[in-house]
Scaffold this motif. Structure first.
Motif, short mmCIF file in Angstrom:
data_model
loop_
_atom_site.label_atom_id
_atom_site.label_comp_id
_atom_site.label_asym_id
_atom_site.label_seq_id
_atom_site.Cartn_x
_atom_site.Cartn_y
_atom_site.Cartn_z
N GLU A 702 0.78 -1.02 -0.06
CA GLU A 702 0.11 0.13 -0.07
C GLU A 702 0.83 1.12 0.03
OE1 GLU A 702 -3.21 -0.05 -0.67
OE2 GLU A 702 -3.17 -2.13 -0.55
N TYR A 703 1.77 1.51 0.91
CA TYR A 703 2.63 2.57 0.91
C TYR A 703 3.47 2.76 -0.16
CZ TYR A 703 6.56 0.29 3.52
OH TYR A 703 7.40 -0.60 4.06
N GLY A 704 3.84 1.50 -0.82
CA GLY A 704 4.56 1.71 -2.19
C GLY A 704 3.73 2.35 -3.27
N LYS A 705 2.53 1.81 -3.19
CA LYS A 705 1.54 2.76 -4.37
C LYS A 705 1.41 4.01 -4.19
CE LYS A 705 -1.78 -0.33 -3.91
NZ LYS A 705 -2.98 -1.07 -4.14
N THR A 706 1.42 4.62 -2.57
CA THR A 706 1.52 5.68 -2.31
C THR A 706 2.65 6.80 -2.63
OG1 THR A 706 0.21 5.05 -0.32
CG2 THR A 706 1.00 7.54 -0.19
N TYR A 707 3.84 6.02 -2.66
CA TYR A 707 5.10 6.89 -3.26
C TYR A 707 4.81 7.14 -4.69
CZ TYR A 707 7.66 5.69 1.17
OH TYR A 707 8.04 5.53 2.38
N ALA A 708 4.15 6.42 -5.22
CA ALA A 708 3.90 6.49 -7.17
C ALA A 708 3.12 7.59 -7.02
CB ALA A 708 3.55 5.36 -7.58
#
Length: 821
Positions: A702-708
């Protein structure tokens, strides 16, 4: 000297405190010095092994201080927190626990806390649960917060009114307020300043009210052991250091198993810290205690002192033995007991019913009245419910502070009983306890607060380490309860205890299953799928939950990018449960099928699946929230962003209402992914909230997608250094967990950045990587639309026909406006 970075009822005889002369002397020395104004602050630390009496010492110091009322005319405000309480799972919750006990206005802290809570997505209804009734916020808002639900936007208005009403104090500390305001909506920066603000408020109250503060912190070592405190960038207790340095006319009293080593980084801490090891009670102190019971026979007192070796717990147990048998011609010989045999000797002096009860309480470690009732019922113990208070008054039973009505058996007592192989009928007792309490927790899971559930659940599940295989019926209950906690975002709680049980039951497929789901949630996909594929999907011990093995296997395959395999499995499970055998599993599968269908670009078909599921009837609110979220995805990838936001916001209302933290974390990510195209500042705000929650939940997907999303938002603002940083974080995070869909989004964020930056060569590098990965996945081609359009690529013709766009013309217009083509 270090500087701030920011400039029971009446006790029974057996519970009588044993005088410790030196610890009291040190306490009185510093409390008097602060009252007299000789020093402004001090930290008095008592450290020593478990069972040595730190908690009791702190309790007696507080009691003595309450009786004195004031020190030479200076009133003393007493505040207490035990760091081992589950509620205190972050610096902000510890600080709020302290704040609630302060009777005076805490204007600056309340201002900062409102800003912080707003930054992590709390609405006014939720803030009501945290802000105490004597807060100035209540003065300003009157009865409004009591009467209605208030949107998040009003929180900032409350903060503005605070500034207006308390303008004098705000002017005096304008630098601190400006620093808070400059943090905007960055939760981490705001959180770092909260202890400083609380310290200032304490100092102001002490000055204005001619008073001082004494703050007692027990079980301090827990700060170093809890994962949530270890996640911080600095020392886990840095916020306590900051609070101490910002608080004037305050004595901190700390009880810890370990010596505090602050001076290793800054030797000047030695000017503030005064540390005392609590050694075993001296013979003199022990004799004082025993005489006060009273035990008049000196020879018996000497035997007890020799046997207990100065440990208060063992002194108490010997006293209980004495009081139970004092009419039976006791002699000194009766108390010549090896120290490690005092607990079993005490148990041997209990009646059979008492022994069974205390053994059962020890097995579960933590309990409340309801669990006490279950134990006496399941084990047929003829003890009245009205005896509960008497039971909790024993010296080895401790009240858990700040968790209403919850008690624990002393750790030393618990460890002896749980590891004692000689208990008659141990397995039978544990089995009855386990089945009774698991049934209670599962049947009442929606009414038991999560903070209580996460105390009881792991301690009850721990009994599986000692039991033979539980029955199918009981197994169904603990699987159902575990899935409920996982869905609510407590997969770390489930994972920690299931991993511990596996060490003793490595072949137990039900525990393997729970641990595999935890691995999936925390991004360890290959380990998860390997374990799930090794589990027999026809294992009869799973009872009615056999299909959940395949469900979570399919869910893991989906995240790994094996979309066709996952879709096939979800369809099989859905068809199998379509006739009502497990309606909830059927609806979960329908959501997953809808999700996967749109990944292949079949947006209209996906909406049909989801809408059909919603008309099935009896859809619970959490499943409905997930359906809304997936519908939001469909509109978002069609660049119908207002429609997407409507779905996400409605889903968020449900997630907040039912306190489903995992779903809230996903939705903050989705809000960031939507707003990155519309309102970059808002996207960055929601992105910070997503990262804050999802990092605490250990949810890298989830937070990986947020970084994008935050990279795209930064590119929209022209802040390319931030954009590159976020894209790098997105790619490294998703590569680590091998979430291929997330890698696609990371590549897309690079592509958009280089379009905005005008660097076509670098754009083409990431464009080709993205296009190749999309081709390998056989899905997600709709994510290529902005980049096909930028290049006016021939693939535009294919994508317009092969994707079920809801309104291709409108989608194209929005993308062109974003690209400024």
């Amino acid at each position: 000297m270090p500087e701030s970075r920011f400039s029971r009822k009446t006790q029974q005889a057996i519970k009588k405190f044993t005088d410790r002369i030196e610890p009291f002397r040190a306490f009185n020395k510093w409390i008097d010095a602060i009252a007299a104004g000789s020093i402004t602050r001090k930290a008095l630390v008592y450290y020593g092994v478990g069972g040595i009496g730190k908690t009791r010492l702190i309790s007696e110091l507080m009691s003595d201080l309450e009786k004195r009322n004031n020190i030479n005319g200076t009133a003393v405000n007493i505040i207490f927190a035990s760091m081992d309480v589950n509620e205190y799972n972050s610096p902000s919750t510890v600080l709020m626990g302290l704040r609630k006990q302060i009777k005076f206005p805490c204007v600056l802290f309340d201002y900062g806390m409102v800003k912080y809570m707003s930054s992590i997505g709390k609405n006014a209804d939720q803030i009501k649960e945290f802000i105490p009734k004597n807060s100035v916020i209540w003065d300003i808002t009157g009865d409004i917060l009591e009467a209605i639900h208030i949107p998040v936007g009003l929180i900032d208005k409350i903060a503005i009114k605070l500034r207006e009403k308390y303008s004098i104090q705000f002017k005096e500390y304008h630098n601190e307020i400006e620093a808070i305001d400059s943090c905007k909506r960055n939760p981490e920066e705001l959180s770092e300043r909260l202890p400083h603000l609380l310290g200032i408020d304490i100092s102001v109250a002490a000055k204005n009210k001619n008073s001082m503060f004494s703050i007692f912190l027990d079980s301090y070592e827990s700060l170093y052991r809890r994962q949530t405190f270890q996640l911080s960038n600095g020392d886990p207790d840095e916020f306590i250091q900051e609070l101490l340095l910002s608080s004037e006319k305050t004595l901190f009293v700390i009880g810890s198993r370990e010596y505090i080593k602050w001076e290793q980084k800054d030797p000047s801490w030695n000017e503030i810290l005064d540390q005392h090891i609590l050694d075993y009670l001296s013979d003199q102190d022990s004799d004082y205690f025993l005489r006060s019971v009273p035990i008049p026979d000196e020879s018996i007192r000497k035997s007890i002192i020799e046997s207990s070796r100065g440990l208060p717990l063992y002194l108490d147990l010997c006293v209980e033995i004495y009081l139970r048998n004092k009419n039976n011609s006791l002699s000194a010989y009766d108390f010549l007991i090896p120290t490690n045999e005092i607990i079993p000797r005490f148990l041997s002096h209990l009646s059979e019913d008492e022994r069974t009860l205390f053994t059962a309480l020890s097995y579960i470690h933590f309990f409340n009245f309801n669990i006490f009732e279950i134990l006496i019922r399941e084990l047929n113990i003829p003890i009245a419910l009205s005896d509960f208070e008497e039971i909790t008054d024993h010296s080895f039973v401790l009240k858990v502070e700040n968790l209403d009505g919850i008690y624990k058996v002393h750790d030393n007592f618990y460890e002896y009983v749980i590891n004692n192989p000689t208990v008659s009928g141990k397995s039978m007792i544990m089995d009855k306890i386990f089945s009774g309490i698991i049934n209670y927790l599962n049947d009442n899971k929606k009414s038991i607060p999560y903070e209580s559930m996460v105390v009881f659940y792991p301690n009850v599940m721990n009994l599986l380490s000692y039991l033979p295989e539980p029955s199918i019926a009981v197994g169904e209950k603990f699987i159902e309860l575990s899935i409920y906690l996982i869905d609510a975002g407590y997969w770390n709680t489930v994972g920690a205890i299931s991993g511990q049980i596996l060490k003793k039951r490595p072949q137990d497929e039900r525990i393997q299953f729970l641990f595999a789901v935890y691995l999936r949630r925390t991004g360890r996909l290959e380990n998860s799928i390997k374990m799930l594929e090794s589990i027999n999907t026809e294992n009869a011990l799973f009872g009615n939950y056999k299909d959940y093995i395949s469900y979570f296997k399919a869910d893991t395959l989906r995240v790994m990018g094996r979309y066709s395999d996952a879709l096939k499995l979800f369809i099989e499970i859905s068809e199998k449960n379509n006739n009502g055998s497990d309606k909830e599993l059927y609806l979960k599968c329908q959501n997953q099928i809808g999700d996967l269908t749109f990944l292949f670009g079949k947006f209209s078909d996906a909406l049909g699946v989801l809408e059909s599921a919603c008309t099935e009837g009896n859809v619970n609110s959490i499943l409905f929230a997930e359906t809304l979220r997936i519908e939001g995805h469909i509109y978002r990838f069609n660049f119908m962003l207002d429609d997407a936001l409507g779905k996400y916001i409605n889903a968020m209302e449900l997630a907040r209402k039912f306190n489903i933290l995992g779903l809230q974390g996903k939705l903050y990510n989705n809000l960031a992914e939507s707003y990155c195209w519309l309102d970059p500042d808002k996207a960055l705000e929601y992105g910070e909230k997503s990262i804050d929650i999802n990092k605490n939940l250990n949810a890298p997907v989830e937070y990986g997608k947020t970084y994008a999303a935050m990279s795209i938002a930064s590119s929209m603002k022209g802040d390319f250094s931030s954009s590159l940083k976020y894209s790098d974080l997105a790619l490294s995070t998703q590569e680590q967990v091998k979430y291929l869909g997330g890698i696609v989004y990371a590549y897309g964020s690079y592509c958009f950045m280089y379009i905005k930056k005008g660097d076509k060569d670098k754009f083409l590098d990431y464009y080709n990587k993205m296009k190749k990965l999309v081709g390998n996945l056989g899905a997600l081609e709709y994510t290529m639309l902005p980049y096909y359009l930028y290049l006016n690529a021939p693939e535009l013709q294919d994508i317009s026909k092969n994707i079920q766009w809801i309104d291709y013309g409108k989608t194209l217009e929005v993308v062109k406006s974003i690209l400024k083509i």
